[in-house]
Design a protein around this motif. Structure first.
Motif, mmCIF file in Angstrom:
data_model
loop_
_atom_site.group_PDB
_atom_site.id
_atom_site.type_symbol
_atom_site.label_atom_id
_atom_site.label_comp_id
_atom_site.label_asym_id
_atom_site.label_seq_id
_atom_site.Cartn_x
_atom_site.Cartn_y
_atom_site.Cartn_z
ATOM 1 N N TYR A 282 42.803 36.232 31.203
ATOM 2 C CA TYR A 282 43.925 36.383 32.136
ATOM 3 C C TYR A 282 45.240 36.230 31.389
ATOM 4 C CZ TYR A 282 40.349 35.720 35.693
ATOM 5 O OH TYR A 282 39.233 35.855 36.463
ATOM 6 N N GLU B 256 46.733 27.455 40.055
ATOM 7 C CA GLU B 256 45.678 27.403 41.074
ATOM 8 C C GLU B 256 44.301 27.347 40.405
ATOM 9 O OE1 GLU B 256 45.870 30.732 43.683
ATOM 10 O OE2 GLU B 256 43.857 30.341 44.456
ATOM 11 N N TYR C 157 39.592 31.778 42.898
ATOM 12 C CA TYR C 157 40.454 32.583 42.036
ATOM 13 C C TYR C 157 39.643 33.597 41.238
ATOM 14 C CZ TYR C 157 44.142 33.647 38.677
ATOM 15 O OH TYR C 157 45.072 34.286 37.903
ATOM 16 N N THR C 158 38.526 33.151 40.687
ATOM 17 C CA THR C 158 37.741 34.086 39.868
ATOM 18 C C THR C 158 37.129 35.190 40.731
ATOM 19 O OG1 THR C 158 36.022 32.396 39.913
ATOM 20 C CG2 THR C 158 37.137 32.756 37.834
ATOM 21 N N ILE C 159 36.692 34.839 41.926
ATOM 22 C CA ILE C 159 36.045 35.898 42.716
ATOM 23 C C ILE C 159 37.078 36.910 43.193
ATOM 24 C CG2 ILE C 159 36.086 34.841 45.019
ATOM 25 C CD1 ILE C 159 32.845 35.887 44.450
ATOM 26 N N ARG C 160 38.309 36.452 43.398
ATOM 27 C CA ARG C 160 39.366 37.404 43.760
ATOM 28 C C ARG C 160 39.612 38.377 42.616
ATOM 29 N NH1 ARG C 160 42.545 33.460 45.882
ATOM 30 N NH2 ARG C 160 44.036 33.554 44.158
ATOM 31 N N ASN C 161 39.519 37.860 41.383
ATOM 32 C CA ASN C 161 39.784 38.708 40.232
ATOM 33 C C ASN C 161 38.679 39.717 39.978
ATOM 34 O OD1 ASN C 161 42.254 38.278 38.508
ATOM 35 N ND2 ASN C 161 41.725 36.211 39.109
ATOM 36 N N MET C 162 37.515 39.470 40.556
ATOM 37 C CA MET C 162 36.386 40.343 40.273
ATOM 38 C C MET C 162 36.653 41.757 40.769
ATOM 39 S SD MET C 162 32.498 39.367 40.679
ATOM 40 C CE MET C 162 31.266 40.466 40.044
ATOM 41 N N LYS D 272 39.655 43.059 41.053
ATOM 42 C CA LYS D 272 40.892 43.622 40.513
ATOM 43 C C LYS D 272 40.593 44.652 39.439
ATOM 44 C CE LYS D 272 44.293 40.100 41.450
ATOM 45 N NZ LYS D 272 44.883 38.895 40.906
ATOM 46 N N GLU D 273 41.615 45.456 39.186
ATOM 47 C CA GLU D 273 41.422 46.547 38.228
ATOM 48 C C GLU D 273 41.260 45.995 36.816
ATOM 49 O OE1 GLU D 273 43.563 50.714 37.159
ATOM 50 O OE2 GLU D 273 44.543 49.367 38.580
ATOM 51 N N TYR E 22 33.562 41.643 34.670
ATOM 52 C CA TYR E 22 34.389 42.043 35.799
ATOM 53 C C TYR E 22 35.293 40.921 36.265
ATOM 54 C CZ TYR E 22 32.784 46.736 36.195
ATOM 55 O OH TYR E 22 32.579 48.061 35.934
ATOM 56 N N ILE E 23 34.797 39.679 36.184
ATOM 57 C CA ILE E 23 35.651 38.556 36.557
ATOM 58 C C ILE E 23 36.820 38.453 35.580
ATOM 59 C CG2 ILE E 23 35.743 36.031 36.523
ATOM 60 C CD1 ILE E 23 33.160 35.992 38.042
ATOM 61 N N LEU F 266 38.266 40.834 34.011
ATOM 62 C CA LEU F 266 39.027 42.088 33.964
ATOM 63 C C LEU F 266 38.628 42.987 32.797
ATOM 64 C CD1 LEU F 266 42.409 40.270 34.441
ATOM 65 C CD2 LEU F 266 41.143 41.356 36.256
ATOM 66 N N TRP G 249 28.729 32.829 38.280
ATOM 67 C CA TRP G 249 30.074 32.633 38.803
ATOM 68 C C TRP G 249 30.642 31.303 38.304
ATOM 69 C CZ3 TRP G 249 30.946 31.811 44.756
ATOM 70 C CH2 TRP G 249 32.305 31.887 45.036
#
Lengths: 366, 137, 335
Positions: free
Chosen positions: A129, A187, B10-15, B17-18, C48-49, C51, C295
């Motif tokens: 990230y 967060e 947070y991580t699952i939301r990013n999954m 994402k592009e 995928y997590i 990106l 996860w």
């Protein structure tokens, strides 16, 4: 009869968490460290000696390779030293470009720290990230100066390039985006109980110790001393911007983490103001003689790099090349406290402490 | 526990994402115009002033000139021009000092080769390196 | 089933020996198939997590042959052994680590009919045999004659001792309610209500302890790549290394299957959806559990060794004991 003995363990130079070619010889009793001796110099290139044979302009690309995560500040410190020695005036537009570039570099550098630190602690996602955002900064700087890492952007008396068309707007757009991502980091990581357990109370030192060991940057501010050269001795045009100096209280890895995260937010504040105040037009190069020959004399300047106080000393004999050039490289000084911090800690804390100090090996070894 | 749960959210939301990966070797990576890649050299523009050799911080440029074949004209023309890309740091100083813009940067940056010898780029090679030439200089 | 029982009762002979091998081969191939694609799935989920795409070169767009290629690479790689290593132990360690991981699978009922060994103390058997792997890891750490490997092995042993106890304790509640240690009976008892609802505390404790048993983040201290580089298998290469990797993922398979069986009701359908075949139900629940492990790996950092111990002994163990007590009261009052 059970016999136990201390082991001599080589951490590095090929170890994933030493962030380069750094070696620590630790004496361990089980997992408890009795003694730690840093061994440095694997990346020594003799920048200072090489500089004695180089013209001042030629030294700039070499400084890129010292602290390679924020090459802009290194560029600045050498230019600033020569400018001070020669009493040169730098045009306003160039100063703004320098500040925008340096603050972008500071954010990029802290992002790398954030990502790799969390990787040391054991989670890989924040690294990617953080690198997403860093990549945007790198692309911005690439557009500005034509390189992704070794910028060679600043020149004595100004900067090499003017901002390309629309570049300032891109920086402007980046600021709110970065703020949002920063909230995301908080967060994701800041509240994580495992992370808190790993960093709280780890590698703690007091204000006196920090001063005794000549620490600077976030390593000093985490003990509660609000000392930032951008405020203490404003160079360039930093006096025009409003920003706070984030300080910690506890002096442990957790305080250092908080300091660096807050510094990113402060850098965004500076960027926002710089972009607003950015002059419409103007020159980017001051009046500089064709051949740079500073007068006889010596000068020491210091500025705030992402890692701490970076200084540059030049002894000039009035020739094209410096007689002696010395960089005060903050990573090298910050590293000195490491053996003291590591005593009595265990292996897992070694990584958390070393990562928290935030060293760049190119700078440590010079 | 709250922090751990927040992290998971947070991580699952990013999954979804592009992805931000570059598909670099498959698709060429466009670089901005100012990018400092391998130099392009114009032999006809060179006046053999040696400034690039002098400014190079790593001493990677070597050149020789010869007298102009037309006896009526003064000056020299270039005979050999080599850049050693084993040590060139692409710092842009040679293009900065060149008075005739005989040497300019291009956006080509792929220097990987199977042999070190290939990194010695001579006049001909540098002349033929004529794609993505930098416009601003 | 009767045929298997007859086989077990008969005299040992060479034909019996081959029959056993032929029966177990399909299970092995299913497990190896799972491992192949579990590794791929893990890398894809992580990708995928984070990106990225994950493997996307070998075997088409989705990298379907990536793991196969990796295993092939490991097979043809030179098998190195440190000069000072303890040779027999170095050779033995991957086997000790892998064999129990495969043995535990025989106790797991995948559906009502697909059961390899239906015995009374299936649960106990699973836990007991899975504990053996740690000996393999400890052996590997010792035999490598590498300081990092030794540390990894030691950490692994300490971790096993601390977490095996809450793991077992958390299961007592399940056993109390079902009145059996036979896994098939446990599933049958969950026809209407899966035990996750009856034993929520037990479930949480079991999942935490299982993560520690699997050496996965946040409990991957024996490996801890940023501290111990690779921990106990740092000196292993080629196919011996592959065995450790295999054991790790087979355990992921086994543990996820066990959680499905014990707490999620195994192949039992959600009431009203019984027309979907039972193996599909098992696969769905199983996949959810595996996904959860991945996860967590993508999100949380690693604990420190002393914190791990503290957590195991001071929080997990008392909680597991309280859970037994609570379960006994609930069972006595309401069932």
């Amino acid at each position: 009869m059970i016999r136990t003995e201390e082991m001599l363990l080589n951490v590095g130079p090929q170890h994933p968490s030493t962030h380069g070619v750094f070696r620590l010889v630790v004496k361990v009793d089980g997992e408890i460290i009795k003694e730690a001796t840093p061994v440095i110099g694997y990346l020594h290139r003799g920048t200072e000696k090489l500089a004695e044979d180089l013209q001042y302009t030629q030294i700039i690309p070499y400084t890129d390779r010292m602290d390679y995560l924020s090459a802009m500040t290194n560029n600045y410190v050498i230019c600033h030293a020569v400018e001070t020695l020669m009493d040169l005036e730098v045009p306003e537009r160039a100063e703004y470009l320098r500040i925008i570039a340096m603050e972008l570099g500071r954010i990029a550098s802290h992002l790398v720290w954030y990502g790799t630190y969390l990787m040391d602690i054991g989670t890989t996602s924040p690294f990617l990230y953080a690198f997403r955002e860093r990549e945007m900064i790198i692309n911005l700087l690439n557009e500005l100066c034509g390189a992704r890492l070794t910028f060679n952007y600043m020149r004595i008396g100004g900067v090499k390039w003017d901002a390309p068309e629309g570049w300032i707007d891109k920086v402007r757009e980046f600021i709110p985006y970065m703020r949002e991502q920063l909230d995301g980091y908080h967060e994701f990581v800041t509240g994580n109980e495992i992370f808190l357990n790993r960093v709280k109370g780890v590698g703690q030192y007091t204000q006196e110790e920090a001063i005794q060991y000549s620490l600077s940057g976030a390593n000093l501010r985490c003990t509660g001393i609000a000392y930032d050269l951008r405020k203490a001795e404003p160079y360039s045009i930093y006096h025009r911007f409003e920003f706070d100096i984030p300080v910690g209280e506890t002096g442990d890895a957790w305080a250092r983490y908080q300091c660096r995260m807050a510094e990113m937010a402060e850098s965004l504040k500076i960027l926002e103001q710089a972009v607003e105040q950015f002059p419409e037009d103007g020159k980017i190069m001051g009046k500089v003689p064709r051949i740079i020959k500073p007068p006889k004399g010596e000068v020491y300047v210091r500025i705030e790099s992402p890692r701490g106080e970076i200084g540059c000393y030049i002894a000039s004999e009035g020739k094209k090349t410096p007689y002696r050039l010395k960089f005060r490289r903050p990573s090298f000084y910050n590293l000195q406290i490491l053996p003291k911090l590591l005593e009595g800690e265990n292996m897992a804390n070694l990584i958390a402490i070393l990562g928290g100090v935030d060293i760049v090996l190119g700078e440590v070894d010079g | 526990m709250k922090g751990l749960a927040k992290g998971l959210a947070y991580t699952i939301r990013n999954m979804s994402k592009e992805n931000v990966s570059y598909s670099y070797p498959d698709e060429p990576m466009p670089m901005p115009d100012r990018f400092r890649g391998i130099q392009k050299f114009y032999p006809e523009k060179c006046i053999v002033c040696n400034q690039c050799v002098n400014i190079c911080p790593t001493d990677c440029i070597q050149l020789t000139g010869k007298k102009h074949p037309d006896p009526n004209r003064k000056g020299k023309i270039i005979e050999t021009y080599d850049i050693n890309f084993e040590i060139c740091i692409l710092c842009d100083l040679c293009t900065e000092v060149c008075p005739t813009e005989a040497i300019v940067m291009t956006n080509n940056f792929e220097l990987a080769d199977y042999s070190r010898d290939e990194h010695f780029k001579d006049l001909r090679w540098l002349d033929e390196n004529d794609t993505h030439i930098r416009e601003e200089n | 089933m009767e045929w298997v029982s007859g086989l077990l009762a008969s005299e040992p002979s060479s034909s019996n020996f081959f029959t056993y091998i032929f029966i177990s081969l399909p299970l092995l191939s299913v497990v190896l198939g799972f491992v192949t694609y579990a590794i791929l799935a893990e890398r894809k989920v992580l990708g995928y997590i984070q990106l990225r795409y994950g493997p996307n070169r070998t075997g088409g767009k989705f990298g379907l042959l990536q793991t196969v290629a990796d295993v092939l690479k490991l097979l043809i790689k030179e098998d190195t052994r440190p000069k000072q290593a303890d040779r027999p132990l170095f050779w033995l360690a991957p086997i000790i680590a892998f064999v129990p991981s495969f043995m535990v699978l025989s106790a797991i009922p995948f559906t009502e009919s697909v059961v390899f060994a239906n015995f009374g103390v299936g649960l106990l058997y699973f836990i007991a045999v899975s504990g053996l792997t740690t000996i393999g890891i400890l052996t590997a750490g010792w035999a490598s004659n590498n300081k990092y490997a030794l540390m990894g092995g030691m950490r692994s042993a300490a971790q096993m001792i601390s977490y095996e106890i809450p793991l077992l304790m958390s299961l007592v509640g399940v056993v109390l309610f079902s009145g059996s240690m036979n896994l098939i009976e446990i599933v049958e008892q969950q026809q209407y209500v899966p035990y996750i609802l009856v034993q929520p505390i037990g479930f949480i404790i079991f999942v935490i302890a299982a993560t520690a048993e699997l050496n996965r983040i946040p409990f991957d201290l024996p490996e801890a790549e940023s501290e111990l580089i690779a921990g106990y298998h740092v000196e292993y290469s080629g196919f011996r290394f592959a065995f450790f990797m295999l054991a790790e993922y087979v355990y992921l398979f086994a543990m996820s299957a066990l959680i499905t069986v014990l707490f999620l009701g195994g192949w039992q359908p959600i009431p009203g959806l019984g027309f979907i075949p039972d193996f599909v139900w098992f696969a769905i629940k199983f996949s959810i559990v595996v996904y959860m492990f991945m996860w967590i790996r993508a999100t949380w950092p690693r604990l420190r060794a002393d914190q791990l111990m503290e957590f195991g002994w001071k929080i997990l163990l008392p909680a597991a004991m309280a859970n037994i007590f609570l379960s006994a009261i609930v069972k006595e009052l309401f069932f």
